[in-house]
Design a protein around this motif. Structure first.
Motif, short mmCIF file in Angstrom:
data_model
loop_
_atom_site.label_atom_id
_atom_site.label_comp_id
_atom_site.label_asym_id
_atom_site.label_seq_id
_atom_site.Cartn_x
_atom_site.Cartn_y
_atom_site.Cartn_z
N ALA A 134 0.84 -1.19 0.00
CA ALA A 134 0.00 0.00 0.00
C ALA A 134 0.88 1.24 0.00
O ALA A 134 2.01 1.22 0.49
CB ALA A 134 -0.92 0.02 1.22
N THR A 135 0.32 2.29 -0.57
CA THR A 135 0.90 3.61 -0.44
C THR A 135 -0.20 4.53 0.07
O THR A 135 -1.39 4.28 -0.15
CB THR A 135 1.44 4.15 -1.79
OG1 THR A 135 0.38 4.15 -2.76
CG2 THR A 135 2.61 3.30 -2.29
N ALA A 136 0.23 5.55 0.78
CA ALA A 136 -0.75 6.48 1.35
C ALA A 136 -0.18 7.88 1.39
O ALA A 136 1.03 8.08 1.48
CB ALA A 136 -1.17 6.05 2.75
N THR A 137 -1.08 8.83 1.32
CA THR A 137 -0.78 10.23 1.58
C THR A 137 -1.57 10.61 2.82
O THR A 137 -2.74 10.25 2.95
CB THR A 137 -1.24 11.11 0.39
OG1 THR A 137 -0.65 10.61 -0.81
CG2 THR A 137 -0.83 12.55 0.61
N ALA A 138 -0.90 11.27 3.75
CA ALA A 138 -1.55 11.65 5.00
C ALA A 138 -1.29 13.12 5.28
O ALA A 138 -0.24 13.66 4.94
CB ALA A 138 -1.03 10.79 6.15
N ARG A 139 -2.26 13.76 5.90
CA ARG A 139 -2.17 15.19 6.25
C ARG A 139 -1.67 15.32 7.68
O ARG A 139 -2.11 14.59 8.57
CB ARG A 139 -3.54 15.83 6.11
CG ARG A 139 -3.58 17.26 6.52
CD ARG A 139 -4.05 18.10 5.38
NE ARG A 139 -4.26 19.45 5.89
CZ ARG A 139 -3.69 20.50 5.36
NH1 ARG A 139 -2.93 20.37 4.31
NH2 ARG A 139 -3.89 21.69 5.85
N ILE A 140 -0.76 16.24 7.91
CA ILE A 140 -0.17 16.44 9.23
C ILE A 140 -0.98 17.47 10.01
O ILE A 140 -1.23 18.58 9.53
CB ILE A 140 1.29 16.93 9.11
CG1 ILE A 140 2.13 15.91 8.34
CG2 ILE A 140 1.88 17.22 10.49
CD1 ILE A 140 3.50 16.41 7.94
N TYR A 141 -1.39 17.07 11.23
CA TYR A 141 -2.12 17.95 12.14
C TYR A 141 -1.49 17.87 13.52
O TYR A 141 -0.91 16.84 13.89
CB TYR A 141 -3.59 17.50 12.29
CG TYR A 141 -4.43 17.67 11.07
CD1 TYR A 141 -4.99 18.90 10.76
CD2 TYR A 141 -4.69 16.59 10.24
CE1 TYR A 141 -5.79 19.05 9.64
CE2 TYR A 141 -5.49 16.74 9.11
CZ TYR A 141 -6.03 17.96 8.81
OH TYR A 141 -6.82 18.11 7.70
N ASP A 142 -1.67 18.92 14.33
CA ASP A 142 -1.30 18.83 15.73
C ASP A 142 -2.22 17.82 16.39
O ASP A 142 -3.38 17.67 16.00
CB ASP A 142 -1.47 20.18 16.44
CG ASP A 142 -0.42 21.18 16.02
OD1 ASP A 142 0.66 20.76 15.56
OD2 ASP A 142 -0.67 22.39 16.14
#
Length: 154
Positions: A134-142
């Motif tokens: 799998a590959t994924a893109t994730a958004r960075i949040y506090d």
């Protein structure tokens, strides 16, 4: 590893000071290795009979969930444990069916941008046969200020 105690909701879950989220427990999530500096993790999952499809193999959505449930913690650890990285896109490729039993996922951070992180993972069975990637893109949040019981380690 640092010689101080890591703190916060993520590290409390990873280091066993608080319970894992229900979804991780359902999947049989067990940490084998974690290298936050390199953004790598190895997790064992328990593929149980409740996860089989009509063909008698582990349902693809469960496999995708396991891959995702390894990539998320790899990203969070890489980000220091005080940021979370929920998945915004996930692509899973299936090479062969998974059977009931232990499944092993190695995941890593490929690249960190300002607001996103790119991840990849590979699942193998107990004979070291490649099951899925799998590959994924994730958004960075506090890390949010919400009750710990509602948080996921990714």
């Amino acid at each position: 590893m640092e010689n101080y105690v890591r703190s916060g909701p993520f590290w409390d879950m990873i280091e066993g000071r608080s319970p894992l989220p229900a979804a991780s427990r359902l999947l049989g999530w067990k940490l084998l290795t974690l290298d936050p500096a390199n953004g790598t993790i190895r997790v064992e999952f328990a593929a149980v009979p409740d996860f089989i499809n009509p063909f008698g193999t582990i349902q693809g959505g469960i496999i995708s969930a396991m891959l995702d449930d390894a990539m998320g913690p790899a990203a969070t650890a890489f980000l220091g444990g005080h940021h979370m990285a929920p998945t915004v896109e996930l692509k899973t490729s299936f090479m062969r069916p998974a059977m009931i039993g232990p499944l092993f996922v190695e995941a890593k951070v490929l690249h960190q941008g300002r607001n996103i992180v790119f991840l990849e993972a590979a699942m193998r069975d107990k004979e070291d046969k490649l099951i899925a990637t799998a590959t994924a893109t994730a958004r960075i949040y506090d890390w949010p200020k919400v009750p710990q019981s509602t948080l996921h380690p990714c």
